[in-house]
Design a protein around this motif. Structure first.
Motif, short mmCIF file in Angstrom:
data_model
loop_
_atom_site.label_atom_id
_atom_site.label_comp_id
_atom_site.label_asym_id
_atom_site.label_seq_id
_atom_site.Cartn_x
_atom_site.Cartn_y
_atom_site.Cartn_z
N SER A 1 0.84 -1.18 0.00
CA SER A 1 0.00 0.00 0.00
C SER A 1 0.88 1.23 0.00
N VAL A 2 0.47 2.21 -0.77
CA VAL A 2 1.23 3.43 -0.94
C VAL A 2 0.35 4.58 -0.50
N ALA A 3 0.86 5.36 0.44
CA ALA A 3 0.06 6.48 0.97
C ALA A 3 0.10 7.65 0.00
N ARG A 4 -0.86 8.52 0.14
CA ARG A 4 -0.90 9.73 -0.67
C ARG A 4 0.37 10.54 -0.47
N GLY A 5 1.00 10.94 -1.57
CA GLY A 5 2.20 11.77 -1.47
C GLY A 5 3.46 11.00 -1.13
N GLU A 6 3.35 9.70 -1.03
CA GLU A 6 4.52 8.90 -0.69
C GLU A 6 5.26 8.47 -1.96
N SER B 1 0.71 17.18 -14.66
CA SER B 1 0.71 17.17 -13.19
C SER B 1 -0.21 16.10 -12.61
N PRO B 2 0.05 14.83 -12.94
CA PRO B 2 -0.84 13.77 -12.45
C PRO B 2 -0.68 13.58 -10.95
N GLU B 3 -1.70 12.95 -10.36
CA GLU B 3 -1.66 12.70 -8.92
C GLU B 3 -0.79 11.50 -8.60
N ILE B 4 -0.73 10.55 -9.54
CA ILE B 4 0.07 9.35 -9.33
C ILE B 4 1.03 9.22 -10.51
N LYS C 1 11.09 16.51 -6.41
CA LYS C 1 10.30 17.74 -6.48
C LYS C 1 8.84 17.44 -6.80
N CYS C 2 8.63 16.52 -7.73
CA CYS C 2 7.24 16.17 -8.09
C CYS C 2 6.48 15.65 -6.89
N THR C 3 7.16 14.83 -6.09
CA THR C 3 6.43 14.24 -4.98
C THR C 3 6.35 15.20 -3.80
N GLU D 1 6.93 18.62 -3.64
CA GLU D 1 6.32 19.94 -3.83
C GLU D 1 4.92 19.85 -4.41
N LEU D 2 4.75 18.92 -5.35
CA LEU D 2 3.44 18.85 -6.00
C LEU D 2 2.53 17.84 -5.33
N GLY D 3 3.09 17.09 -4.38
CA GLY D 3 2.25 16.18 -3.62
C GLY D 3 1.83 14.94 -4.37
N ALA D 4 2.55 14.62 -5.45
CA ALA D 4 2.17 13.44 -6.22
C ALA D 4 2.59 12.17 -5.48
N THR D 5 1.88 11.10 -5.75
CA THR D 5 2.25 9.79 -5.23
C THR D 5 3.08 9.11 -6.30
#
Ligand SMILES: Nc1ncnc2c1ncn2[C@@H]1O[C@H](COP(=O)(O)OP(=O)(O)OP(=O)(O)O)[C@@H](O)[C@H]1O
Ligand SMILES: [Mg+2]
Lengths: 257, 259
Positions: free
Chosen positions: B30-35, B163-166, B190-192, B194-198
């Motif tokens: 399992s991968v958490a949001r932003g991880e 700028s995808p979320e995952i 930086k993507c993960t 600063e932009l909060g991507a997973t």
């Protein structure tokens, strides 16, 4: 027992192919009619099929018309029916030879290139990449090609009709010594709209089948360069066979009593 | 539900085989949001297959894959498109569209997926190309005119352009020089961050894994034999992991070679 098993296996493989092809066709057609559309891609395919095939189709048509005039003249003179040459040329060209020969030429040209292009995209994962970029590969790759094939091959065949009749006219007038104006009036005399319409209907069906075979074999190709090569061959062979089969079926529907 | 936040990606007991060849044999992750999770493992162990299963490009025979709690195995049509919309993927072989120019490749998701005007999308594409160290002039070339490492970077720019979320990175630094590799590592961080991507990445490059990973998972024989924080990788207490990160030929992992 062994034999029955083999036949059964071949039959099952055939059925699974038919099933997959039907599903493919259904999905593709549903994407032709549902937005979003890609007018640029449709235009590009239309130009590729309609414009760049003109030379080969024209050349095929002119020689077909010429040889037809020559053949029917020498054959019909045996029972003093030389006068029918113009009619024979125009009927054979519009009903039969223009659609079938143009279809076969376009199958070689377009079907092969579609299969190679889409097949390469498949094996290099470009088709997978499309779907991760919010683009449906059926809509983006298959639908424009099917639509372009369906629309442009009839245009090509209409041109081929004219060029073919013109080829017959050249031979009739300059080689066989027909009077130009009577050759032309003979051409029109027995021609009915249905002759041309049946030919164009065939052309539309052939165009659709050519694109369908190119896309289908490309889409399901696998295994690198060799797989793409096989897909190309299969698309041309299957398109040619389908053209011949559907040619009979459509002829029977139009003219079979 | 409990107060634990819902994982962005949740895999349970995922199985995938090609004919008799079992590739994934019960994956739980399992991968958490932003991880940012990095998967390591030998060549041919099924890392790329795992990513493709999550994307729905391959269908696992068994198991469940949830994105934001929604089951995605077997999803079709519109709902699949909606889920795929939040993904960006860098393919191992780049998978650039060779009939399109480089900038059109990068802008593809923006133009086709988001209906952005071409000029605006081009500006963003050029900005993303700059972020991966490619000049504006490279944008007008075709992919076949680029070197392998440049293609990889274009693939990366394309994956992050919308700028995808995952984001999935399949070997992002393979084929790059060490300096460019580090630039790319920074970009992924930086993507993960600063932009909060997973992010879920695959790499064989341990320096890269240490830099971009919050957690590292090791795939071996169809299972994740070790999953833990990146800082623990050097004292995992797992001899398979030890052998892998030190690149030793001797150890419990036997390469299937015939002498
Ligand atoms: N489409 C397919 N059909 C059959 N077998 C496949 C297919 N895709 C992958 N495999 C098999 O699955 C196994 C895992 O492949 P995968 O590409 O996931 O490896 P990987 O871990 O990404 O390796 P690498 O680090 O070399 O990229 C391989 O043994 C491969 O032969
Ligand atoms: Mg791989």
């Amino acid at each position: 027992m062994e034999f029955v098993a083999t036949v059964g296996r071949v039959f099952l493989a055939f059925l699974s192919h038919v099933g997959r092809l039907s599903a493919f066709t259904g999905t593709a057609v549903s994407h032709i009619v549902r937005p979003p559309f890609y007018p640029r891609l449709i235009m590009r395919s239309m130009v590729e099929i309609g414009y760049y095939s003109l030379p080969v189709v024209g050349l095929t048509a002119v020689f077909t018309g010429m040889v037809l005039a020559l053949q029917s003249y020498s054959g019909f003179s045996r029972f003093a029916a030389e006068g029918a040459v113009a009619t024979v040329v125009v009927l054979s060209v519009t009903r039969e030879l223009a659609p079938v020969l143009a279809g076969l030429m376009v199958a070689g040209r377009i079907g092969a290139s579609m299969a190679a292009e889409i097949g390469t995209m498949r094996v290099t994962e470009q088709i997978d990449a499309l779907s991760t970029l919010s683009t449906n590969p059926f809509k983006y790759l298959v639908a424009p090609r099917l639509l372009a094939g369906f629309l442009m091959v009839p245009c090509l065949v209409l041109v081929a009709d004219i060029i073919g009749v013109f080829g017959g006219y050249i031979v009739g007038v300059y080689k066989l010594g027909f009077n130009p104006s009577s050759y032309i009036s003979r051409t029109w005399e027995y021609l009915e709209p249905l002759d041309v319409i049946s030919g164009l209907t065939k052309a539309a069906v052939f165009g659709f089948l050519i694109s369908l075979m190119g896309c289908y074999h490309g889409y399901y190709s696998r295994g690198g360069a060799q797989g793409v090569g096989a897909a190309t061959t299969n698309s041309v062979v299957s398109a040619a066979i389908l053209i011949l089969v559907f040619n009979y079926v459509i002829t029977a529907l139009f003219f079979g009593k | 539900m409990t107060d634990a936040p819902q994982p962005k990606i949740q895999l349970n007991d995922v199985h995938k085989a090609f004919g008799p060849k079992v590739v994934l044999d019960g994956i739980d992750l399992s991968v958490a949001r932003g991880e940012s999770v990095v998967i390591i493992g030998g060549s041919g162990t099924g890392k790329s297959v795992l990513l493709k299963c999550i994307l729905g490009l391959l269908r696992p025979e068994r198991g469940s894959i949830r994105i934001d709690g929604e089951e995605v195995v077997g999803l079709r049509g519109k709902s699949r498109e909606r889920v795929l919309n939040q993904f960006g993927m860098l393919f191992q072989g780049s998978a650039l569209f060779d009939s399109l120019k480089v900038w059109e490749n990068v802008a593809f998701g923006l133009i086709q997926g988001r209906n952005m005007p071409r000029q605006q999308a081009k500006d963003i594409a050029i900005e993303k190309l700059a972020a991966v160290g490619l000049a504006e002039s490279a944008g007008d070339l075709f992919p076949s005119e680029l070197s392998g490492g440049m293609q990889k970077r274009v693939g990366l720019a394309r994956a992050i352009a919308s700028s995808p979320e995952i984001i999935f990175f399949d070997e992002p630094t393979t084929g790059l020089d060490p300096i460019m590799a580090d630039v790319i590592n920074d970009l992924i961080v930086k993507c993960t961050k600063e932009l909060g991507a997973t992010a879920l990445s695959i790499t064989h490059d341990m320096a890269s894994a240490r830099k971009i990973a919050d957690r590292i998972a090791m795939l071996y024989k169809g299972r994740l034999i070790w999953v833990g924080p990146a800082k623990d990788i050097d004292h995992s207490g797992n001899e398979f992991v030890d052998q892998f990160i030190h690149g030793r030929a001797d150890g419990p992992i036997k390469m299937e070679l015939r002498a």
